[in-house]
Each structure stands twice: as structure tokens, then as C-alpha cells.
Design an enzyme around this catalytic site. Structure first.
Site, PDB file in Angstrom:
ATOM      1  N   GLY A 110       2.780   7.117  -5.339  1.00  0.00           N
ATOM      2  CA  GLY A 110       3.569   5.955  -5.707  1.00  0.00           C
ATOM      3  C   GLY A 110       3.413   4.798  -4.745  1.00  0.00           C
ATOM      4  O   GLY A 110       2.412   4.673  -4.035  1.00  0.00           O
ATOM      5  N   CYS A 111       4.446   3.968  -4.683  1.00  0.00           N
ATOM      6  CA  CYS A 111       4.347   2.668  -4.008  1.00  0.00           C
ATOM      7  C   CYS A 111       4.158   2.761  -2.502  1.00  0.00           C
ATOM      8  O   CYS A 111       3.719   1.801  -1.881  1.00  0.00           O
ATOM      9  CB  CYS A 111       5.586   1.835  -4.317  1.00  0.00           C
ATOM     10  N   TYR A 112       4.490   3.883  -1.881  1.00  0.00           N
ATOM     11  CA  TYR A 112       4.371   3.974  -0.420  1.00  0.00           C
ATOM     12  C   TYR A 112       3.024   4.504   0.037  1.00  0.00           C
ATOM     13  O   TYR A 112       2.756   4.605   1.243  1.00  0.00           O
ATOM     14  CB  TYR A 112       5.492   4.846   0.159  1.00  0.00           C
ATOM     15  N   PHE A 168       8.206   2.130   0.083  1.00  0.00           N
ATOM     16  CA  PHE A 168       9.168   3.092  -0.435  1.00  0.00           C
ATOM     17  C   PHE A 168       8.675   3.645  -1.764  1.00  0.00           C
ATOM     18  O   PHE A 168       7.977   2.959  -2.510  1.00  0.00           O
ATOM     19  CB  PHE A 168      10.534   2.418  -0.646  1.00  0.00           C
TER      20      PHE A 168
END
Length: 340
Positions: A137-139, A323
């Protein structure tokens, strides 16, 4: 210990489309609560986004996951190759000098994958080491940078990380309220980062915090109709609990008294407001993050690197924050030369 630095960065972006055009031309007619959707799109902080699949032209909401993965393979290769070529040029390196090539993506999969095909297209060596970071994901950019930096430190050879995310492939047929926020934010991008031994924007340290008790607050599920985002409005509240202790620990153990720049993943306006408030940052500290959100949207793991690019050349310490599912927070400390 060998110092490891970011020596070059490059990006490749698909065609842009305005947020208002997306709302008026597609999403208004597909959400189950247009009034709510209109407010979310208008207050998302996004002015335009990038898409390999523009829903105004091509509606993939009914496509199977298999169809979406075939399109991912088709679109990710040229974007990835462009981004890596630009990063190598920025670093003054040839593809033949690369010892490790890593790819991070949570929006598509194939084997042989982007790592194999981009390496072959650009002429990386046949004994190249490869790593793939999937579905984080985004992290993902931060732990991937950390792993790649460890390779460079251990082997004294250049390495490249490519973050390629094509979220436009995952438009869902069911645009209920819990889906509207994600569809108002996400975008496509490819960003490549070259790491080398030596001085420059040095990778110093990183910390990670995962709160498994809130794992249902952010999810990225593989379904028969692409990947589906689950996003709770409680995410900023959970991050608020962990942000300050994590950042303080990172700075304390590296004896850092001041931070010159903040590269914060712009997961949305509330995320940035939470970071600003909890860390008591100056009002302009997150200007780069807000500019990236406005001009490019949330491009998952590539986004924090787009923010970092805006802070270059960095003089002094830079903190990167991102995050994602878990809920997970990653923070990385970088050190730029004071005299450049």
C-alpha cells in the site's frame, strides 16, 4: 558503515484529467449518494489526477481482475522504463552499472513482472538481483528504500527502486459511500529512485509502527472485480496516537535537533491536518505534500517520492512519513548536505 545516498530520481505520469471533469462526466452518475459524493470530490484537495484508464473514455468497472492485470502489464512497462531511465540519467549512471533492481506496487501483478521486463528493456546486467514489494500500500516506498539501501551499503553497488501504481485500473462497480473517498483521491504514477554509495541525500534511519488492533481501518482486498479499498474515517485518529512517539524516537536516536523538510504522504486533507497538528509543524511545512495532492492526487506508494522530489536539493535533515494498511506508519530520516 558505508554511507548510502539518493543519487537520482525520475518520474513518469500518464495523461492528466481534472477532478471536476471526472465528477461531472463519470462519478456523479455512478455513486449512490450524489450529494455526499459531490462534497467529497470538492473537498478532497485534488484538482487533477493521472490515469492510464480514464473512465470518461473507458469504463473498466465491470472488468474481471484478470483483464485488469493484463492491462496493468501493458501500461506499467513503458511508464516504469521512462521513470527508471530518467532517474539513471539524473544520477549519471548507466543501466549496466545497477546491481539491484526493486519494484514496489500494490495495483498489479504478473510473472515475469515489471522488474524483469524493465531490466531487460533498459539493458541491466543479466546477473542483476531483483526484489518485488507487493500489496503493502501507500507506505511501501519507505521500507523498500530501507531494504535497497541495505543492499547498497553491503555491496557498494548502485541500486534502483521503482514505485509504479496504476490505481485507475480498480474503479469499482459499487460506488457506495465507503468507496467514494478512495475514488476521489487515487491516481497513477511511476517514480524511480537511484541509491549509490557515497555522500548526497543520505539515508540515515527508519522506524515503523503497526497497530494490528486497527487492521480493519484500511484494507486493499483482491476481488473478482479488481482491488477494493476499505477506508475508515477513524484512520487520522489512530495515526494521531502513534505519530509523535515514532518521529521523536527517530530524531532522538540520531541526535537530530531540527528538521529542514517534511515529505509526508498526502493520503488526504485530514491526514495532512493531523500530521501538522500532532507534530506542531509550521503552517508551510507541508506545502509540498498539498501541492502533490492537488496536482497529482494520491498515487499510493509513489506519492511520498513525488513529494520528496519537490524538496530537492535538500539542505539539512528531511523526514519522510507514509501510512497504509495495518494500520502501519513508516518514517525515514534523510540527511542532505548543508553546502551544495
Amino acid at each position: 558503515m558505508t554511507a548510502v545516498s539518493i543519487a537520482g530520481m525520475g518520474r513518469a505520469l500518464p495523461a492528466a484529467v481534472s477532478q471536476q471533469e471526472l465528477w461531472d462526466g463519470y462519478f456523479r452518475g455512478h455513486v449512490d449518494s450524489p450529494g455526499f459524493g459531490s462534497r467529497i470530490f470538492a473537498n478532497s484537495g485534488v484538482v487533477r489526477r493521472h490515469a492510464v484508464v480514464n473512465p470518461l473514455v473507458e469504463d473498466v468497472s465491470g472488468w474481471s481482475t484478470g483483464q485488469r492485470m493484463r492491462r496493468y502489464a501493458l501500461e506499467a512497462l513503458p511508464l516504469g522504463s521512462l521513470a527508471v531511465s530518467a532517474a539513471l540519467a539524473d544520477a549519471g549512471l548507466a543501466a549496466s552499472e545497477v546491481g539491484l533492481f526493486a519494484v514496489a506496487s500494490c495495483t498489479g501483478y504478473a510473472s515475469p513482472g515489471v522488474d524483469v521486463h524493465v531490466a531487460a528493456e533498459l539493458g541491466m546486467p543479466s546477473d542483476l538481483r531483483r526484489l518485488v514489494f507487493g500489496h503493502m500500500g501507500c507506505y511501501a516506498a519507505i521500507p523498500a528504500l530501507g531494504a535497497v539501501a541495505d543492499y547498497v551499503a553491503a555491496h557498494s553497488r548502485p541500486a534502483v527502486l521503482l514505485n509504479v501504481e496504476l490505481t485507475s485500473l480498480h474503479v469499482q462497480p459499487d460506488l457506495s459511500r465507503d468507496q467514494v473517498v478512495a475514488h476521489a483521491l487515487f491516481s497513477d504514477a511511476a517514480v524511480a529512485t537511484v541509491l549509490t554509495p557515497g555522500s548526497g541525500l543520505e539515508v540515515v534511519d527508519l522506524v515503523a509502527v503497526t497497530d494490528p488492533g486497527t487492521s480493519d481501518h484500511m484494507t486493499w482486498d483482491v476481488t473478482d472485480l479488481g482491488f477494493r479499498m476499505g477506508l475508515s474515517p477513524k484512520v487520522p485518529d489512530v495515526l494521531a496516537v502513534h505519530l509523535r512517539p515514532a518521529v521523536e524516537e527517530l530524531l532522538r536516536r540520531n541526535d537530530v535537533k531540527s528538521v529542514a523538510g517534511w515529505a509526508v504522504h498526502p493520503g488526504g486533507p485530514r491526514i495532512l491536518e493531523t500530521v501538522e497538528e500532532v507534530l506542531r509543524l509550521p503552517s508551510d511545512a507541508l506545502d509540498a505534500s498539498r501541492a502533490v495532492l492537488s496536482e497529482h492526487g494520491n498515487c499510493s506508494s509513489a506519492t511520498v517520492l513525488l513529494v520528496l522530489q519537490r524538496l530537492l536539493p535538500a539542505k539539512g535533515h528531511v523526514v519522510m512519513l507514509a501510512f497504509g494498511p495495518g494500520l502501519t506508519l513508516y518514517a525515514m530520516l534523510l540527511r542532505g548536505r548543508l553546502h551544495q
